[in-house]
Design an enzyme around this catalytic site. Sequence first.
Site, PDB file in Angstrom:
ATOM      1  N   GLU A 214       0.869  -1.181   0.000  1.00 35.01           N
ATOM      2  CA  GLU A 214       0.000   0.000   0.000  1.00 35.01           C
ATOM      3  C   GLU A 214       0.902   1.226   0.000  1.00 35.01           C
ATOM      4  O   GLU A 214       1.426   1.623   1.033  1.00 35.01           O
ATOM      5  CB  GLU A 214      -0.899  -0.019   1.257  1.00 35.01           C
ATOM      6  CG  GLU A 214      -1.879  -1.163   1.305  1.00 35.01           C
ATOM      7  CD  GLU A 214      -3.029  -1.001   0.310  1.00 35.01           C
ATOM      8  OE1 GLU A 214      -3.280   0.140  -0.135  1.00 35.01           O
ATOM      9  OE2 GLU A 214      -3.652  -2.014  -0.034  1.00 35.01           O
ATOM     10  N   CYS A 252      -1.935   9.431   2.157  1.00 31.01           N
ATOM     11  CA  CYS A 252      -1.617   8.814   0.864  1.00 31.01           C
ATOM     12  C   CYS A 252      -2.714   9.084  -0.157  1.00 31.01           C
ATOM     13  O   CYS A 252      -2.456   9.186  -1.344  1.00 31.01           O
ATOM     14  CB  CYS A 252      -1.441   7.318   1.026  1.00 31.01           C
ATOM     15  SG  CYS A 252      -2.867   6.544   1.812  1.00 31.01           S
TER      16      CYS A 252
END
Length: 486
Positions: A214, A252
Amino acid sequence: MEATEHDLERQVKEVRDAYNSGKTKEESWRRSQLKALLALLEEREDDIFEALKQDIGKHPAEAYRDEIGTLIKSVNYALGCLKQWMSWKKVTLPVVAFPSSAELVPEPLGLVLIISSWNFPFGLSLEPLIGAIAAGNGVVIKPSDLSPACSSVLANTIHTYLDSEAVKVIQGGPSVGDRLLQLKWDKILFTGSARVAKIVMAAAAKHLTPVILELGGKCPAVVDSISGSWDREVAVKRVVAGKFGTCAGQACIGIDYILGEKAFIPTLVEQIKVMIKKLFGENPKESNSISRIINKHHFLRLKALLDEPMVKASIVYGGSLDEDELFIEPTILVDPPLDATIMSEEIFGPLLPIITLEKIEDSIEFIKSRPKPLTIYAFTKNEELSRRLTYETSSGTLTFNDAIVQYAADTVPFGGTGESGFGRYHGKFSFDAFTHEKGVVRRSFLTDFWFRTPPWNDYKLQLLKSAYRFDYLNLLLITLGLKKRY
Ligand code: NAD
């Protein structure tokens, strides 16, 4: 407190032993762990709030929206779905296997390592944990050393609430991460930078361990000149909240930069300025609704982005910094050079470049010519633009008319593609991420197609051709709904 080499191996072995005992496979164990996690989140809310305040200056409301609340929702969702997720699914077999039956049997992978980042220290550690324990695995979490208060709350509470033999938090920085990676795992979920992801993947390759990465990157927001004053105001509010109101841009899936049409940019800039004041007041430094920069290193990294001369000249709003308080004012830049660091690297802070395009449709080529983002945002009512963005661009997720909200979905897979990572989780996708779906095939002795075994001859060949072609009957039955699709 960092674990010693010996202690670390002992702790991981304890989790492996707990898994091997078979207890984590029981539905009752999985349920009890999910319920314990729920209790932890509800009863230790204040400790979590306090730690997030201490490490990043996150307001409790933001912490609840993005971490505690989202997690409570996810645990409840998993508890509600667990029986169905764990169920064996019957599937059909081809005619040549007649008579037979088959099932898909979900089984845990074994030992899972979760390495997480500091910006959502609870969410990024516990959201994967939900899937890993729902799937019946033993788990070790290595949170980030950059958010020490949060890591310490994680370690203390997990130890107290959950099965401390089967689920452990091991605190430490890169060296502890590195030592953990030398051990054998059955799955690793890593959240962090592409640089460390390469180290993780190389270490995993030695044991052929599958990984989920991720990662981050630059998430663009295409902002169209939305008609209707209410709709436009809501769009601008969501842009400002999705950038500055989510860990001060240290997310993110936060908006990295905006793409807008030339004629609309002056209006957009004005509306963003007004909205920043609405959400964070005249002096955002005094607002408790905006997080701080995680540490001096990242503060100086962000300062250096602004210090590039051509970049400095593009600031149209904000730009003030306070090193002692690790505070950076929400800052808008219009058309910084595309080859400047601010436009080539992930920003991860409250700096918002706006890039001017001739036509909003040019955003598609702009995005396609860069690495695939974790998320693309588009604020628009233009159906054709929406269709083209969906069809022509590639990203982990694509969200229209809001930012960040997709993170809370259990039914939408969360994960990247290309440079933004691979693998996905959340909801059933988390369960699947930590599960091996074993195919179990049962043949009956009732009859046996003699032409399926040697000695071979032309007659058997003809029969085999007929039998395999006859399998269209299977397809027909599936199409007619008389047999189940899988
Ligand atoms: P990082 O890669 O520096 O650290 C991530 C984790 O890896 C931390 O726990 C760290 O201690 C550990 N680590 C560091 N070096 C290691 C090594 N050599 N061996 C083993 N472990 C090591 O990243 P970060 O600063 O924590 O996070 C920032 C990055 O993470 C950004 O790029 C951001 O976009 C990305 N991110 C992605 C997501 C997502 O869900 N996709 C979420 C948050 C952050």
